[in-house]
Design a protein around this motif. Structure first.
Motif, PDB file in Angstrom:
ATOM      1  N   PRO A 145       0.828  -1.214   0.000  1.00 41.35           N
ATOM      2  CA  PRO A 145       0.000   0.000   0.000  1.00 41.35           C
ATOM      3  C   PRO A 145       0.862   1.264   0.000  1.00 41.35           C
ATOM      4  CG  PRO A 145      -0.858  -1.581   1.582  1.00 41.35           C
ATOM      5  CD  PRO A 145       0.453  -2.131   1.112  1.00 41.35           C
ATOM      6  N   CYS A 146       0.519   2.220  -0.835  1.00 44.15           N
ATOM      7  CA  CYS A 146       1.290   3.468  -0.904  1.00 44.15           C
ATOM      8  C   CYS A 146       1.149   4.223   0.415  1.00 44.15           C
ATOM      9  CB  CYS A 146       0.783   4.334  -2.059  1.00 44.15           C
ATOM     10  SG  CYS A 146       0.913   3.542  -3.686  1.00 44.15           S
ATOM     11  N   HIS A 147       2.268   4.684   0.971  1.00 40.96           N
ATOM     12  CA  HIS A 147       2.205   5.388   2.258  1.00 40.96           C
ATOM     13  C   HIS A 147       2.713   6.830   2.184  1.00 40.96           C
ATOM     14  CE1 HIS A 147       6.441   4.446   2.298  1.00 40.96           C
ATOM     15  NE2 HIS A 147       6.229   3.148   2.483  1.00 40.96           N
ATOM     16  N   ASN A 148       3.272   7.228   1.021  1.00 42.17           N
ATOM     17  CA  ASN A 148       3.678   8.620   0.821  1.00 42.17           C
ATOM     18  C   ASN A 148       4.750   9.076   1.823  1.00 42.17           C
ATOM     19  OD1 ASN A 148       3.456  10.971  -0.763  1.00 42.17           O
ATOM     20  ND2 ASN A 148       2.158  11.964   0.785  1.00 42.17           N
ATOM     21  N   GLN A 149       5.568   8.129   2.303  1.00 43.65           N
ATOM     22  CA  GLN A 149       6.615   8.469   3.268  1.00 43.65           C
ATOM     23  C   GLN A 149       8.016   8.163   2.742  1.00 43.65           C
ATOM     24  OE1 GLN A 149       5.706   6.528   6.959  1.00 43.65           O
ATOM     25  NE2 GLN A 149       3.737   7.567   7.213  1.00 43.65           N
ATOM     26  N   GLY A 150       8.131   7.912   1.469  1.00 45.62           N
ATOM     27  CA  GLY A 150       9.437   7.601   0.907  1.00 45.62           C
ATOM     28  C   GLY A 150       9.907   6.232   1.348  1.00 45.62           C
ATOM     29  N   GLY A 151      11.088   6.182   1.940  1.00 44.99           N
ATOM     30  CA  GLY A 151      11.617   4.917   2.447  1.00 44.99           C
ATOM     31  C   GLY A 151      11.744   3.873   1.364  1.00 44.99           C
ATOM     32  N   ASN A 152      11.162   2.703   1.589  1.00 42.29           N
ATOM     33  CA  ASN A 152      11.251   1.594   0.638  1.00 42.29           C
ATOM     34  C   ASN A 152      10.433   1.816  -0.630  1.00 42.29           C
ATOM     35  OD1 ASN A 152      12.942   0.282   2.364  1.00 42.29           O
ATOM     36  ND2 ASN A 152      11.452  -1.246   3.051  1.00 42.29           N
ATOM     37  N   GLN A 153       9.690   2.936  -0.695  1.00 43.05           N
ATOM     38  CA  GLN A 153       8.907   3.236  -1.894  1.00 43.05           C
ATOM     39  C   GLN A 153       9.490   4.416  -2.669  1.00 43.05           C
ATOM     40  OE1 GLN A 153       4.733   3.588  -0.832  1.00 43.05           O
ATOM     41  NE2 GLN A 153       4.656   1.485  -0.025  1.00 43.05           N
ATOM     42  N   TYR A 154      10.688   4.821  -2.298  1.00 46.23           N
ATOM     43  CA  TYR A 154      11.346   5.911  -3.021  1.00 46.23           C
ATOM     44  C   TYR A 154      12.276   5.309  -4.070  1.00 46.23           C
ATOM     45  CZ  TYR A 154      14.108  10.058  -4.052  1.00 46.23           C
ATOM     46  OH  TYR A 154      14.723  11.102  -4.694  1.00 46.23           O
ATOM     47  N   TRP A 155      12.053   5.689  -5.348  1.00 45.19           N
ATOM     48  CA  TRP A 155      12.847   5.155  -6.448  1.00 45.19           C
ATOM     49  C   TRP A 155      13.311   6.281  -7.362  1.00 45.19           C
ATOM     50  CZ3 TRP A 155      13.988   0.170  -5.821  1.00 45.19           C
ATOM     51  CH2 TRP A 155      13.126  -0.606  -5.051  1.00 45.19           C
ATOM     52  N   MET A 156      14.392   6.019  -8.087  1.00 48.95           N
ATOM     53  CA  MET A 156      14.911   6.966  -9.075  1.00 48.95           C
ATOM     54  C   MET A 156      15.059   6.254 -10.417  1.00 48.95           C
ATOM     55  SD  MET A 156      17.816   8.936  -6.773  1.00 48.95           S
ATOM     56  CE  MET A 156      18.401   7.425  -6.006  1.00 48.95           C
ATOM     57  N   PHE A 157      14.759   7.002 -11.495  1.00 47.51           N
ATOM     58  CA  PHE A 157      14.895   6.464 -12.854  1.00 47.51           C
ATOM     59  C   PHE A 157      16.102   7.155 -13.498  1.00 47.51           C
ATOM     60  CE2 PHE A 157      13.475   6.071 -17.398  1.00 47.51           C
ATOM     61  CZ  PHE A 157      13.503   4.681 -17.431  1.00 47.51           C
ATOM     62  N   SER A 158      17.199   6.389 -13.695  1.00 45.53           N
ATOM     63  CA  SER A 158      18.449   6.979 -14.171  1.00 45.53           C
ATOM     64  C   SER A 158      18.436   7.159 -15.685  1.00 45.53           C
ATOM     65  CB  SER A 158      19.634   6.100 -13.776  1.00 45.53           C
ATOM     66  OG  SER A 158      19.699   4.942 -14.593  1.00 45.53           O
ATOM     67  N   LYS A 159      19.388   7.928 -16.177  1.00 47.47           N
ATOM     68  CA  LYS A 159      19.513   8.141 -17.619  1.00 47.47           C
ATOM     69  C   LYS A 159      19.844   6.856 -18.359  1.00 47.47           C
ATOM     70  CE  LYS A 159      21.011  12.945 -17.078  1.00 47.47           C
ATOM     71  NZ  LYS A 159      22.124  13.911 -17.250  1.00 47.47           N
ATOM     72  N   ASP A 160      20.364   5.859 -17.640  1.00 52.29           N
ATOM     73  CA  ASP A 160      20.690   4.568 -18.251  1.00 52.29           C
ATOM     74  C   ASP A 160      19.526   3.585 -18.182  1.00 52.29           C
ATOM     75  OD1 ASP A 160      23.288   5.309 -18.952  1.00 52.29           O
ATOM     76  OD2 ASP A 160      24.060   4.810 -16.954  1.00 52.29           O
ATOM     77  N   GLY A 161      18.347   4.080 -17.769  1.00 50.15           N
ATOM     78  CA  GLY A 161      17.183   3.213 -17.719  1.00 50.15           C
ATOM     79  C   GLY A 161      17.108   2.341 -16.477  1.00 50.15           C
ATOM     80  N   GLU A 162      17.852   2.681 -15.426  1.00 52.88           N
ATOM     81  CA  GLU A 162      17.826   1.901 -14.181  1.00 52.88           C
ATOM     82  C   GLU A 162      16.710   2.419 -13.275  1.00 52.88           C
ATOM     83  OE1 GLU A 162      22.640   1.315 -13.565  1.00 52.88           O
ATOM     84  OE2 GLU A 162      21.694   3.271 -13.231  1.00 52.88           O
ATOM     85  N   ILE A 163      15.990   1.505 -12.660  1.00 53.94           N
ATOM     86  CA  ILE A 163      15.085   1.838 -11.565  1.00 53.94           C
ATOM     87  C   ILE A 163      15.854   1.496 -10.299  1.00 53.94           C
ATOM     88  CG2 ILE A 163      12.848   1.420 -10.508  1.00 53.94           C
ATOM     89  CD1 ILE A 163      11.862   0.411 -13.214  1.00 53.94           C
ATOM     90  N   ARG A 164      16.306   2.509  -9.612  1.00 53.94           N
ATOM     91  CA  ARG A 164      17.273   2.270  -8.561  1.00 53.94           C
ATOM     92  C   ARG A 164      16.981   3.087  -7.312  1.00 53.94           C
ATOM     93  NH1 ARG A 164      23.008   3.805 -10.569  1.00 53.94           N
ATOM     94  NH2 ARG A 164      23.538   3.583  -8.359  1.00 53.94           N
ATOM     95  N   ARG A 165      17.550   2.643  -6.231  1.00 50.34           N
ATOM     96  CA  ARG A 165      17.694   3.434  -5.024  1.00 50.34           C
ATOM     97  C   ARG A 165      19.108   3.197  -4.525  1.00 50.34           C
ATOM     98  NH1 ARG A 165      14.841   1.064  -0.947  1.00 50.34           N
ATOM     99  NH2 ARG A 165      12.946   1.473  -2.122  1.00 50.34           N
TER     100      ARG A 165
END
Length: 694
Positions: free
Chosen positions: A587-607
Motif C-alpha cells: 500500500p502506498c504510504h507517501n513516506q518515501g523509504g522503501n517506496q522511493y525510487w529513481m529512474f536513471s539516464k541509463d534506464g535503471e530503476i534504482r535506489r
C-alpha cells in the motif's frame, strides 16, 4: 650441570657394559658358550662364532693355545652397545627437562598468570570429581591442550575470582590464531544453555565462546607481504587509545585492551583510556576498577550519566594527553603491526586522518576473517545518509605506487580511526549537538575533506571488529536519533544537495536543534563546498538530480491487501539482505523509504546502489552494475514500464497481490505513475498531470 639422577643412571649403565665385556672375553674360546647366543640368537653373529673356533687349529690339525685377537664384528657390536646406552641416557635427560618445564608451567598457572576462564565457580569441585566429565566448570576439556587438561583434572588450576582467568596462548588453546569455535548448543547442559542464551541476549554476539577464549589469544599476522618489510620513521608520535564501552562483556572488553598492549610497541602507547558510558553491569564496577589498577598505562574514566558514543568520546579526548588520538570500539582485536603505519601517516602530515582495514570477528564463532589490500574496499555513503563500502576506484589505484599504499576514502565507518589531537581540536571535534551515535562518522568525514584534510585507509594496519546484527542497548524513546543527527550534518555541510536526503521522508525535518555554532565553524575554517566534495572526492556517487524521475511508483489500478482495495506502490529494501529477493507490492504510504525510487539516464530503476532486475524468473533487487542488460527499463509515453531485454511489462497480478512480468497490452494494471518528473524527459508527464490522474 648434569642432574644427580642422570649421573647415577650413566654409572649403572657403565657397570653393566663392563660386566658384559668381561663375560665375553672369558668365554671367547668356548664354542658351546658362544653358541648360547645370549645377545638374541642372531644367525649372522652365530656364523662368525664358528669361524672364531676354526681359527684356533693349526694347519696340521693340532689344537693351539688360544690367542685373543681383534675382530671387526665384535668391535661393531661393542659400538652398537655404547650407542644404545648413549641414546637411552639422552632420552632420560630429555624426559627430565620436560618434567622441569611442566613444573615451571604449573607454578606459573597457580600464580594466576595463565588460569583458564572458569565460570560458575561454585560448581567446580562437584564437576571436577566426575571422572567422565568433559566439561569442567563450563570449560570444554577437549578444547585445551593435554598438559592443561591434566592440571585441571588434578585440581591444580583452581582459579580465584579476583585473579585474571585466561589460557596462555598456545597452539591448542580455544580460538587461538583466530580459529573459529563451534559450539553445538543442543549438547550443552540446561545451565550452560541458559548461559549461552543470556550471552546472546545481553551482547548480540556469542559471549559463551568469548568467555572461553584467552584474553591474550594469538592472532595470525594478516598483513600483506609488502607490509611486513616496510620501514617507518624511527621517531613516531605517541598515542592515547580511547575505548568507549557501555555494558560490554568482560572478556571482549579486556581482550580489546590486551590486544592493544600486547601488539603495540610500548614506547608508542602513552595511555589506554577506558571511558565507561554509565554501565550498570556488576562486573564493570569494582571488579573492573581492581583489574585496571593492575595494568600499566590503562585509565578508567566514568561518565556521570548516559551520554552515548559521541559525547563519551569527547570525554575521553578531553583527558587524553598524547599527540595522537586512536579511537577504538570495545569489541576489537588489534593485530601485529597495526599501530606503526597509522602513526607514520599522521607524522607525515597532521591533517591526515587514518583508519585501519577493519577485519571481521565473527559474532557466532569469534573467527578472525581478514582481507588483503588487493581486495579491500573504501567507505562511501548513499542518499539515505547511510555508510557503505565500495571497491577502490580505478582512479585511486592509478594514483598510488603500490597496492599497500594508503588509499583515499570518501568516508569512514567511524568506529576505528586515528587523528592528531591538535587537528581534531582544530576541526571542532565532534558535533556536541548530536545524540548517542549515528551520522557522526559521515559528518566528520565530510568535514575532514572539505576543510583541508585527507581521510586515508591504511592498508598495512588490520584491526578485527565484531559486527553486531542488532544493538543490545536500550535507547530513550520518542526521538529518531539517527534522523536528527543526519539532518544536522545535512544542514551544515551538504548545501543544495541536502534536498536529496530530505526527499526520502518528504521534507519532514522535525526538531534537530541549534546548528548556529557549527555553521560558524565552517565559515571560520573556510571549508569547500559539498559540490566540490562530490566532484573531487566521490565522483562515483550517483546524484539523484541526474535522475529522470524520482519518488514513489504508483499503479493506476488498486492492489488487494488483506481483502481491501488500496493504492499500490512498488516497495522493497535495497540493502544486501534484499539482494535476489522479490520486489513487493505494498500500500502506498507517501513516506518515501522503501517506496522511493529513481529512474536513471541509463534506464535503471534504482535506489542508491540497488537496482530492480529481471532475469526471467521474478522481479528482484540486485546491486547496480551499470551494464544495462537485466537492469534496463523503458518508461514509455503510455506510462508502462517495459523491460528492454524481454520486451515484457511490469504489472500487478490478477488478484492484485504481487508484481509480475507479462506481454505489454496497456491494461490499467500495467500503468505506472511516477512523481516529480522533469518536463524535458521524453514520455514522462509533469507532476501536476499525475496528481490530476489520481
Amino acid at each position: 650441570m648434569m642432574p644427580k639422577k642422570q649421573k647415577s643412571l650413566l654409572l649403572k649403565l657403565s657397570v653393566v657394559v663392563a660386566l658384559l665385556w668381561l663375560a665375553f672375553v672369558l668365554f671367547i674360546g668356548n664354542d658351546s658358550a658362544l653358541s648360547d647366543d645370549r645377545y638374541g640368537r642372531n644367525e649372522h653373529v652365530q656364523s662368525h662364532h664358528a669361524s672364531w673356533g676354526n681359527d684356533l687349529h693349526a694347519l696340521d690339525g693340532s689344537r693351539q693355545p688360544v690367542i685373543a685377537r681383534p675382530d671387526p664384528d665384535r668391535l661393531r657390536f661393542e659400538a652398537a652397545m655404547r650407542k644404545d646406552a648413549e641414546e637411552e641416557a639422552k632420552r632420560r635427560e630429555n624426559e627430565e627437562l620436560e618434567k622441569q618445564r611442566l613444573e615451571e608451567e604449573r607454578r606459573r598457572r597457580i600464580q594466576g598468570r595463565a588460569v583458564p576462564p572458569f565460570m560458575n565457580m561454585q560448581n567446580f569441585e562437584s564437576v571436577k570429581k566426575s571422572t567422565n566429565a568433559t566439561i569442567v566448570n563450563g570449560v570444554d576439556l577437549s578444547a585445551v591442550d593435554d598438559s592443561t587438561r591434566r592440571l585441571i583434572e588434578k585440581g591444580l588450576l583452581v582459579p580465584k575470582w579476583n585473579l585474571e582467568k585466561e589460557v596462555a596462548a598456545n597452539p591448542n588453546g580455544t580460538g587461538e590464531f583466530g580459529v573459529g569455535v563451534i559450539i553445538v548448543k543442543e549438547n550443552l547442559s540446561a545451565i550452560e544453555r541458559k548461559e549461552f542464551d543470556d550471552g546472546w541476549q545481553h551482547n548480540a554476539f556469542n559471549q559463551y565462546i568469548s568467555d572461553r577464549v584467552s584474553l591474550h589469544r594469538a592472532l595470525p599476522d594478516v598483513r600483506d607481504a609488502e607490509c611486513k618489510t616496510r620501514q617507518y620513521r624511527e621517531k613516531l608520535p605517541q598515542a592515547s587509545v580511547i575505548i568507549i564501552f557501555h555494558n560490554e562483556a568482560w572478556t571482549v572488553l579486556l581482550r580489546t585492551v590486551h590486544s592493544v598492549l600486547d601488539r603495540s610497541p610500548p614506547h608508542l602507547i602513552k595511555e589506554v583510556i577506558l571511558v565507561d558510558d554509565f554501565s550498570d553491569f556488576d562486573h564493570l564496577k569494582t571488579r573492573l576498577e581492581e583489574y585496571v589498577a593492575k595494568l600499566e598505562k590503562v585509565r578508567l574514566v566514568r561518565g556521570k550519566k548516559r551520554e552515548g558514543l559521541i559525547r563519551a568520546r569527547l570525554l575521553g579526548a578531553s583527558v587524553a594527553s598524547a599527540e595522537v588520538l586512536i579511537f577504538l570500539d570495545s569489541h576489537c582485536e588489534c593485530t601485529k603491526g597495526w599501530l606503526e603505519p597509522m602513526l607514520d601517516r599522521i607524522a607525515e602530515n597532521r591533517s591526515n586522518v587514518v583508519a585501519p582495514i577493519i577485519d571481521v570477528l565473527d559474532d557466532e564463532t569469534l573467527k578472525y576473517q581478514y582481507s588483503s589490500a588487493y581486495s579491500t574496499s573504501v567507505g562511501g555513503f548513499d542518499w539515505n545518509l547511510q555508510f557503505n563500502w565500495h571497491p577502490v576506484p580505478d582512479r585511486e589505484k592509478k594514483r598510488r605506487k603500490s597496492m599497500v599504499d594508503p588509499v583515499w576514502s570518501p568516508t569512514m565507518a567511524g568506529g576505528l580511526f586515528g587523528i592528531s589531537r591538535e587537528y581534531f581540536e582544530y576541526l571542532g571535534t565532534y558535533d556536541p549537538g548530536m545524540d548517542i551515535w549515528g551520522g557522526e562518522n559521515l559528518e566528520l568525514s565530510f568535514r575532514i575533506w572539505m576543510c583541508g584534510g585527507v581521510l586515508e585507509q591504511v592498508m598495512c594496519s588490520h584491526v578485527g571488529h565484531i559486527f553486531r546484527h542488532r544493538s543490545p542497548y536500550a535507547w530513550r524513546s520518542g526521538t529518531n536519533v539517527l534522523k536528527k543527527n543526519s539532518i544536522r550534518l545535512a544542514e551544515v555541510w551538504m548545501d543544495e544537495y541536502k534536498k536529496y536526503y530530505y526527499e526520502r521522508f518528504n521534507f519532514d525535518l522535525g526538531d534537530y536543534g541549534d546548528i548556529t555554532a557549527r555553521k560558524q565553524l565552517r565559515e571560520k575554517l573556510q571549508c569547500k563546498s559539498f559540490d566540490w566534495y562530490l566532484k573531487t572526492v566521490f565522483p562515483e556517487l550517483f546524484i539523484p538530480g541526474d535522475a529522470l524521475a524520482s519518488g514513489e511508483i504508483r499503479n493506476k489500478a488498486p492492489g488487494s491487501f488483506n481483502g481491501n482495495q488500496q493504492p499500490a506502490c512498488v516497495d522493497s529494501a535495497v540493502d544486501k539482505n534484499a539482494n535476489n529477493k522479490p520486489v513487493k507490492l505494498w500500500p502506498c504510504h507517501n513516506q518515501g523509504g522503501n517506496q522511493y525510487w529513481m529512474f536513471s539516464k541509463d534506464g535503471e530503476i534504482r535506489r542508491d546502489e540497488g537496482c530492480i532486475d529481471y532475469a526471467g524468473q521474478f522481479v528482484m533487487i540486485y546491486p547496480c552494475h551499470g551494464m544495462k542488460g537485466n537492469q534496463e527499463w523503458i518508461y514509455g509515453q503510455d506510462n508502462t514500464l517495459r523491460h528492454k531485454n524481454t520486451n515484457l511489462c511490469l504489472q500487478i497480478s490478477d488478484d492484485g497481490t504481487k508484481l509480475e512480468m507479462k506481454p505489454c497490452t496497456g491494461i490499467d494494471r500495467q500503468i505506472w505513475y511516477w512523481r516529480r518528473k522533469t518536463e524535458t524527459t521524453p514520455g514522462l508527464q509533469k507532476t501536476s498531470l499525475i496528481a490530476k490522474a489520481r
